[in-house]
Design a protein around this motif. Sequence first.
Motif, PDB file in Angstrom:
ATOM      1  N   GLN A  19       9.176   3.845   2.076  1.00 46.77           N
ATOM      2  CA  GLN A  19       8.419   2.548   1.975  1.00 46.77           C
ATOM      3  C   GLN A  19       6.981   2.908   2.155  1.00 46.77           C
ATOM      4  O   GLN A  19       6.125   2.670   1.285  1.00 46.77           O
ATOM      5  N   GLY A  20       6.514   4.034   2.832  1.00 44.63           N
ATOM      6  CA  GLY A  20       5.036   4.497   3.029  1.00 44.63           C
ATOM      7  C   GLY A  20       4.545   5.097   1.803  1.00 44.63           C
ATOM      8  O   GLY A  20       3.634   5.398   1.776  1.00 44.63           O
ATOM      9  N   TYR A 258       0.000  -7.532  17.570  1.00 42.33           N
ATOM     10  CA  TYR A 258       1.068  -7.253  16.594  1.00 42.33           C
ATOM     11  C   TYR A 258       1.519  -5.853  16.702  1.00 42.33           C
ATOM     12  O   TYR A 258       0.737  -4.987  17.069  1.00 42.33           O
ATOM     13  N   SER A 260       4.296  -2.944  15.445  1.00 42.44           N
ATOM     14  CA  SER A 260       5.315  -2.170  14.449  1.00 42.44           C
ATOM     15  C   SER A 260       5.005  -0.590  14.509  1.00 42.44           C
ATOM     16  O   SER A 260       3.898  -0.343  14.514  1.00 42.44           O
ATOM     17  N   SER A 263       8.269   2.180   9.052  1.00 43.01           N
ATOM     18  CA  SER A 263       9.491   2.068   8.342  1.00 43.01           C
ATOM     19  C   SER A 263      10.533   3.259   8.692  1.00 43.01           C
ATOM     20  O   SER A 263      11.759   3.255   8.492  1.00 43.01           O
ATOM     21  N   VAL A 289       7.852  -6.489  15.777  1.00 44.80           N
ATOM     22  CA  VAL A 289       8.791  -5.926  14.659  1.00 44.80           C
ATOM     23  C   VAL A 289       9.560  -4.919  15.257  1.00 44.80           C
ATOM     24  O   VAL A 289       9.314  -3.793  15.709  1.00 44.80           O
ATOM     25  N   TRP A 321      11.436  -7.604  10.282  1.00 44.60           N
ATOM     26  CA  TRP A 321      10.539  -6.906   9.168  1.00 44.60           C
ATOM     27  C   TRP A 321       9.595  -7.981   8.906  1.00 44.60           C
ATOM     28  O   TRP A 321       9.782  -9.181   8.793  1.00 44.60           O
ATOM     29  N   ALA A 322       8.017  -7.978   9.081  1.00 49.28           N
ATOM     30  CA  ALA A 322       7.271  -8.894   8.989  1.00 49.28           C
ATOM     31  C   ALA A 322       6.356  -8.444   7.443  1.00 49.28           C
ATOM     32  O   ALA A 322       6.363  -7.463   6.981  1.00 49.28           O
ATOM     33  N   GLN A 324       3.551  -7.712   6.526  1.00 47.32           N
ATOM     34  CA  GLN A 324       2.415  -6.968   7.484  1.00 47.32           C
ATOM     35  C   GLN A 324       0.994  -7.118   7.173  1.00 47.32           C
ATOM     36  O   GLN A 324       0.035  -7.463   7.789  1.00 47.32           O
ATOM     37  N   HIS A 339       2.269   2.859  15.219  1.00 46.01           N
ATOM     38  CA  HIS A 339       2.649   4.200  15.107  1.00 46.01           C
ATOM     39  C   HIS A 339       1.475   5.095  14.406  1.00 46.01           C
ATOM     40  O   HIS A 339       1.459   6.413  14.229  1.00 46.01           O
ATOM     41  N   GLY A 341       0.947   5.194  10.970  1.00 44.35           N
ATOM     42  CA  GLY A 341       1.409   5.554   9.815  1.00 44.35           C
ATOM     43  C   GLY A 341       0.166   5.376   8.855  1.00 44.35           C
ATOM     44  O   GLY A 341      -0.846   4.636   9.313  1.00 44.35           O
ATOM     45  N   TRP A 342      -0.169   6.110   7.856  1.00 44.56           N
ATOM     46  CA  TRP A 342      -1.431   6.007   6.991  1.00 44.56           C
ATOM     47  C   TRP A 342      -1.697   4.476   6.264  1.00 44.56           C
ATOM     48  O   TRP A 342      -2.945   3.999   6.337  1.00 44.56           O
ATOM     49  N   ASN A 343      -0.533   3.917   5.607  1.00 47.30           N
ATOM     50  CA  ASN A 343      -0.686   2.716   5.327  1.00 47.30           C
ATOM     51  C   ASN A 343      -1.118   1.550   6.325  1.00 47.30           C
ATOM     52  O   ASN A 343      -1.981   0.815   6.336  1.00 47.30           O
ATOM     53  N   SER A 344      -0.394   1.830   7.482  1.00 47.24           N
ATOM     54  CA  SER A 344      -0.613   0.880   8.614  1.00 47.24           C
ATOM     55  C   SER A 344      -2.309   0.959   9.196  1.00 47.24           C
ATOM     56  O   SER A 344      -2.786   0.026   9.366  1.00 47.24           O
ATOM     57  N   GLU A 347      -4.407  -0.582   6.540  1.00 51.10           N
ATOM     58  CA  GLU A 347      -4.330  -1.933   6.502  1.00 51.10           C
ATOM     59  C   GLU A 347      -5.009  -2.736   7.475  1.00 51.10           C
ATOM     60  O   GLU A 347      -5.717  -3.688   7.585  1.00 51.10           O
TER      61      GLU A 347
HETATM   62  N1  UDP Z   1       5.435  -2.779   6.892  1.00 56.29           N
HETATM   63  C1  UDP Z   1       5.653  -4.286   6.537  1.00 56.29           C
HETATM   64  N2  UDP Z   1       6.310  -4.870   7.360  1.00 56.29           N
HETATM   65  C2  UDP Z   1       6.707  -4.393   8.553  1.00 56.29           C
HETATM   66  C3  UDP Z   1       6.355  -2.938   8.987  1.00 56.29           C
HETATM   67  C4  UDP Z   1       5.837  -2.096   8.145  1.00 56.29           C
HETATM   68  O1  UDP Z   1       5.570  -4.488   5.377  1.00 56.29           O
HETATM   69  O2  UDP Z   1       7.266  -5.122   9.512  1.00 56.29           O
HETATM   70  C5  UDP Z   1       4.741  -2.151   5.712  1.00 56.29           C
HETATM   71  C6  UDP Z   1       3.374  -1.636   6.219  1.00 56.29           C
HETATM   72  O3  UDP Z   1       2.516  -2.863   5.529  1.00 56.29           O
HETATM   73  C7  UDP Z   1       3.017  -0.298   5.590  1.00 56.29           C
HETATM   74  C8  UDP Z   1       4.476   0.277   5.485  1.00 56.29           C
HETATM   75  O4  UDP Z   1       5.452  -0.754   5.698  1.00 56.29           O
HETATM   76  O5  UDP Z   1       2.505  -0.642   4.109  1.00 56.29           O
HETATM   77  C9  UDP Z   1       4.609   1.362   6.584  1.00 56.29           C
HETATM   78  O6  UDP Z   1       3.796   2.616   6.098  1.00 56.29           O
HETATM   79  P1  UDP Z   1       3.379   3.311   7.032  1.00 56.29           P
HETATM   80  O7  UDP Z   1       2.394   4.662   6.205  1.00 56.29           O
HETATM   81  O8  UDP Z   1       2.322   2.936   8.027  1.00 56.29           O
HETATM   82  O9  UDP Z   1       4.222   3.973   8.180  1.00 56.29           O
HETATM   83  P2  UDP Z   1       5.767   4.610   7.855  1.00 56.29           P
HETATM   84  O10 UDP Z   1       6.677   3.582   7.504  1.00 56.29           O
HETATM   85  O11 UDP Z   1       5.475   5.712   6.249  1.00 56.29           O
HETATM   86  O12 UDP Z   1       5.958   5.411   8.993  1.00 56.29           O
END
Ligand code: UDP
Length: 442
Positions: A19-20, A258, A260, A263, A289, A321-322, A324, A339, A341-344, A347
Amino acid sequence: MEKEGKRRLRVVLVAAPFQGHITPMLQLGSILHSNGFSITVAHAQYNSPDPSSHPEFSFLPLPDTSTPVFLTGEIIASAVQLNANCKARFRECLAEAMRQQGSDDEIACIIHDEFMYFSEAAAKDLMIPSIILRTNSAAHFLARTALIQLKTEGHIPFPESRSQDLVPELYPLRFKDLPNLQLVSKVSNIRSSSAIIYNTIDCLENSSLAKIEQQWQVPTFPIGPMHRISSASSSSLLEEDISCMAWLDKQSYDSVIYVSLGSLAFMDVKELVEMGWGLANSQQPFLWVVRPGSIRGAEWIEILPKNLKENISGRGYIVKWAPQKEVLAHSAVGGFLSHCGWNSTLESICEGIPMICKPCFGDQGVNTRYVSHVWKVGLELEGRNLERGEIERAVRRLMVGEEGKELRKRSKNLKKKVELCTKEGGSSSNSLNKLIKIIMSF
Ligand code: UDP
């Protein structure tokens, strides 16, 4: 790119099945598409993107037999197997596409996720330029490449007693923040690429980016945060439970934490229960989440004790799952237990939301250190194993204390800085223009 008549250059994207990684790759596709390129997305069968959400792209499924390994959660082993499985077929598909292409639809280059390193060999064979997309931070790249040297010098693996020591040359990282060594040699050889695209922002990682360019001598394009620049529709692999938005509408401004862990991270039942009690005892409203299958030894939250469920009912909302990005943009959300993750992380920064960092693996330790010690927009949970009271204390520090106010103020300031980078004339916008020029010049 449209140069004369209907001529468009084609860019082939090779996405990694996480996902990320899929999300930023599709965002990049949509950015390039809106700048006049045709887009083909090559992808694994496992976690494949939904073509109907991206009718403007064409899709190339790669045959891979690594799905069973993915399902065991062995991410590194799965990635290695995927690379071995897909190489020959990808090369064949590319060669065929080149034979059939007209002068109005030439392949300009391949842009591949760094995990999909097989694509570079295929591109080289066919003399197509290749570019790497890095979906993690620049600081993580530096930390990872330093690992090889640290290992040679005998610093890795390190004893527990050194986990809090600062790593030489990598301030402010400590040994415990470092990613692990697996896959490093395969994904760190960036010199043969024509360019590296980073989903990061100059104002966050200026010095790491400068070091990378200096050390590796490969053009570097920090064009993030891509979710802000791209108009891509959702690339969520799981169904988003949008009912939480109506719940958020009923909460007061900046009051909700929030929660989470992304993924990929897993928890055991004890951690889940500790997290639940911590959130309950903090007395703050929370949106949590819990990804199905992410709890070792339980399906979902059926395992939470009855008195805990009663305690949180009304104050806490739990989803599988939200949506996000929408959640973080909601005015009721005032903190993110993540956690990292770089996307989180990106964001959250883009919405000016301060974080409680609970890193699990991979790049998350590095991101946590930067969030808490460089940008100072979050605090790190003290222990990596949840102890009673730890979550409760951290949530209170962030959501009700003076320290939280300070973090919130800094987060809002950082958000403004990041916004400037994506505006016309800002660093990310300039980088993107240069990237487009370089692709057109191939
Ligand atoms: N995400 C989401 N809903 C959730 C949890 C996560 O849409 O309930 C999305 C979040 O917006 C981000 C991605 O999943 O874009 C997770 O990527 P991230 O790099 O943060 O972490 P990874 O899942 O790779 O550990």
